[in-house]
Design a protein around this motif. Sequence first.
Motif, mmCIF file in Angstrom:
data_model
loop_
_atom_site.group_PDB
_atom_site.id
_atom_site.type_symbol
_atom_site.label_atom_id
_atom_site.label_comp_id
_atom_site.label_asym_id
_atom_site.label_seq_id
_atom_site.Cartn_x
_atom_site.Cartn_y
_atom_site.Cartn_z
ATOM 1 N N TYR A 162 -13.389 90.179 24.456
ATOM 2 C CA TYR A 162 -12.120 89.858 25.105
ATOM 3 C C TYR A 162 -11.487 91.117 25.696
ATOM 4 N N ARG A 163 -10.895 90.949 26.846
ATOM 5 C CA ARG A 163 -10.265 92.077 27.536
ATOM 6 C C ARG A 163 -9.189 92.720 26.663
ATOM 7 N N GLY A 164 -8.464 91.894 25.929
ATOM 8 C CA GLY A 164 -7.407 92.422 25.067
ATOM 9 C C GLY A 164 -7.935 93.405 24.034
ATOM 10 N N ILE A 165 -9.146 93.170 23.526
ATOM 11 C CA ILE A 165 -9.728 94.071 22.534
ATOM 12 C C ILE A 165 -10.007 95.429 23.155
ATOM 13 N N THR A 166 -10.636 95.441 24.329
ATOM 14 C CA THR A 166 -10.952 96.719 24.971
ATOM 15 C C THR A 166 -9.680 97.466 25.365
ATOM 16 N N GLU A 167 -8.627 96.730 25.713
ATOM 17 C CA GLU A 167 -7.360 97.373 26.069
ATOM 18 C C GLU A 167 -6.687 97.995 24.850
ATOM 19 N N GLN A 168 -6.939 97.426 23.681
ATOM 20 C CA GLN A 168 -6.284 97.912 22.464
ATOM 21 C C GLN A 168 -7.018 99.083 21.813
ATOM 22 N N ILE A 169 -8.271 99.316 22.191
ATOM 23 C CA ILE A 169 -9.048 100.386 21.550
ATOM 24 C C ILE A 169 -8.363 101.750 21.658
ATOM 25 N N PRO A 170 -7.876 102.188 22.828
ATOM 26 C CA PRO A 170 -7.201 103.497 22.884
ATOM 27 C C PRO A 170 -5.977 103.576 21.972
ATOM 28 N N ILE A 171 -5.249 102.465 21.850
ATOM 29 C CA ILE A 171 -4.063 102.443 20.988
ATOM 30 C C ILE A 171 -4.466 102.609 19.526
ATOM 31 N N LEU A 172 -5.541 101.922 19.127
ATOM 32 C CA LEU A 172 -5.983 102.019 17.741
ATOM 33 C C LEU A 172 -6.714 103.329 17.468
ATOM 34 N N LEU A 173 -7.272 103.955 18.491
ATOM 35 C CA LEU A 173 -7.811 105.303 18.309
ATOM 36 C C LEU A 173 -6.684 106.278 17.979
ATOM 37 N N LYS A 174 -5.548 106.094 18.633
ATOM 38 C CA LYS A 174 -4.377 106.916 18.317
ATOM 39 C C LYS A 174 -3.946 106.680 16.874
ATOM 40 N N GLN A 175 -4.046 105.446 16.422
ATOM 41 C CA GLN A 175 -3.733 105.115 15.031
ATOM 42 C C GLN A 175 -4.631 105.912 14.087
ATOM 43 N N ALA A 183 6.742 95.719 12.197
ATOM 44 C CA ALA A 183 7.408 96.624 13.140
ATOM 45 C C ALA A 183 8.124 97.740 12.377
ATOM 46 N N ASN A 184 7.876 98.963 12.820
ATOM 47 C CA ASN A 184 8.527 100.151 12.255
ATOM 48 C C ASN A 184 8.165 100.440 10.801
ATOM 49 N N ALA A 185 7.061 99.840 10.311
ATOM 50 C CA ALA A 185 6.639 100.111 8.935
ATOM 51 C C ALA A 185 5.873 101.423 8.872
ATOM 52 N N ASP A 186 6.264 102.309 7.988
ATOM 53 C CA ASP A 186 5.646 103.623 7.871
ATOM 54 C C ASP A 186 4.444 103.523 6.934
ATOM 55 N N ILE A 187 3.343 102.946 7.429
ATOM 56 C CA ILE A 187 2.205 102.669 6.555
ATOM 57 C C ILE A 187 1.504 103.935 6.082
ATOM 58 N N PHE A 188 1.600 105.027 6.813
ATOM 59 C CA PHE A 188 0.937 106.261 6.411
ATOM 60 C C PHE A 188 1.894 107.243 5.738
ATOM 61 N N HIS A 189 3.135 106.808 5.497
ATOM 62 C CA HIS A 189 4.143 107.643 4.836
ATOM 63 C C HIS A 189 4.379 108.952 5.583
ATOM 64 N N VAL A 190 4.343 108.878 6.896
ATOM 65 C CA VAL A 190 4.577 110.056 7.720
ATOM 66 C C VAL A 190 5.978 110.607 7.484
ATOM 67 N N GLU A 191 6.944 109.719 7.333
ATOM 68 C CA GLU A 191 8.323 110.147 7.134
ATOM 69 C C GLU A 191 8.437 111.039 5.892
ATOM 70 N N ARG A 192 7.644 110.744 4.884
ATOM 71 C CA ARG A 192 7.698 111.509 3.638
ATOM 72 C C ARG A 192 6.873 112.789 3.716
ATOM 73 N N VAL A 193 5.684 112.694 4.330
ATOM 74 C CA VAL A 193 4.764 113.830 4.368
ATOM 75 C C VAL A 193 5.158 114.856 5.426
ATOM 76 N N GLU A 201 8.619 111.652 16.012
ATOM 77 C CA GLU A 201 8.988 110.925 17.230
ATOM 78 C C GLU A 201 7.771 110.227 17.842
ATOM 79 N N LYS A 202 6.629 110.914 17.865
ATOM 80 C CA LYS A 202 5.417 110.313 18.420
ATOM 81 C C LYS A 202 4.962 109.132 17.568
ATOM 82 N N TYR A 203 5.094 109.275 16.266
ATOM 83 C CA TYR A 203 4.676 108.208 15.363
ATOM 84 C C TYR A 203 5.552 106.973 15.527
ATOM 85 N N GLN A 204 6.846 107.169 15.636
ATOM 86 C CA GLN A 204 7.754 106.039 15.820
ATOM 87 C C GLN A 204 7.473 105.324 17.144
ATOM 88 N N LYS A 205 7.159 106.079 18.174
ATOM 89 C CA LYS A 205 6.804 105.482 19.464
ATOM 90 C C LYS A 205 5.524 104.670 19.327
#
Length: 238
Positions: free
Chosen positions: A200-213, A88-98, A106-110
């Motif tokens: 699984y339904r959960g996988i298809t529901e998560q695809i838009p979220i991971l596309l944002k990733q 949770a809240n881990a800045d894996i892409f170093h957005v805070e630095r870049v 703000e969008k990234y933290q959300k």
Amino acid sequence: MGLHNGGVRVSLPVESINRNLIETVSDNGVIYYLVSFEKVPGRPIDVTQPDVWNKDLFYNWGQTMGKMHKLAGKMDASSIKRPMGLEANADIFHVERVDSQGKIKEKYQKHLKTLSVLPTGTELFGLIHNDFHQGNLRVNSGEITLFDFDDCAYYWFANNIAASFFIMRTGRILPLMEAAFPKQFFSKFFDGYAKERTVYRGITEQIPILLKQREFFYWIFLLSTGIWTNLKHGNVIH
């Protein structure tokens, strides 16, 4: 059970003359880790070639991924040491630095908060390739072989699917796609996936979220390589 033994076509590692899979060398105090893999048979996927870029490929693509996800559920996580998920809240892409001007902070933290509450049951979360797109595939007589497991990690299975589809929205591929392409691709892809594993339904529901990733990742890539500064229109994150 490994992917190769489980029937997934992958590029296998090659031992050094010392019978090691990894060799460590040092040059001027800098340590390098060297590995080698078998050359993958076949040719790169060319979206302009209908004998390759077609419904059969999309079906095999999905079936290969479904088989991988099924095998991942049988693997012992304690025996395969790879990065584990996203804290949770881990800045894996170093957005805070870049992102010095804070344009997308703000969008990234959300987004991170959304990720932090996604379920991680075994049907949705496990060991994945994490960069599963056509650039890391070769096709030989209709068979797919996968390589480049550098980013392999324990993560949401939906991220593999998001990676497969996201790159089609970028570069020279997008202009070649008809408006109906997403439906055509996913229809055959999930037919193949379901051949090996439940969709699984959960996988298809998560695809838009991971596309944002993937959008955040792509933005960081453009910025870190200097491409971003040369773009006239920088609306990568919507």
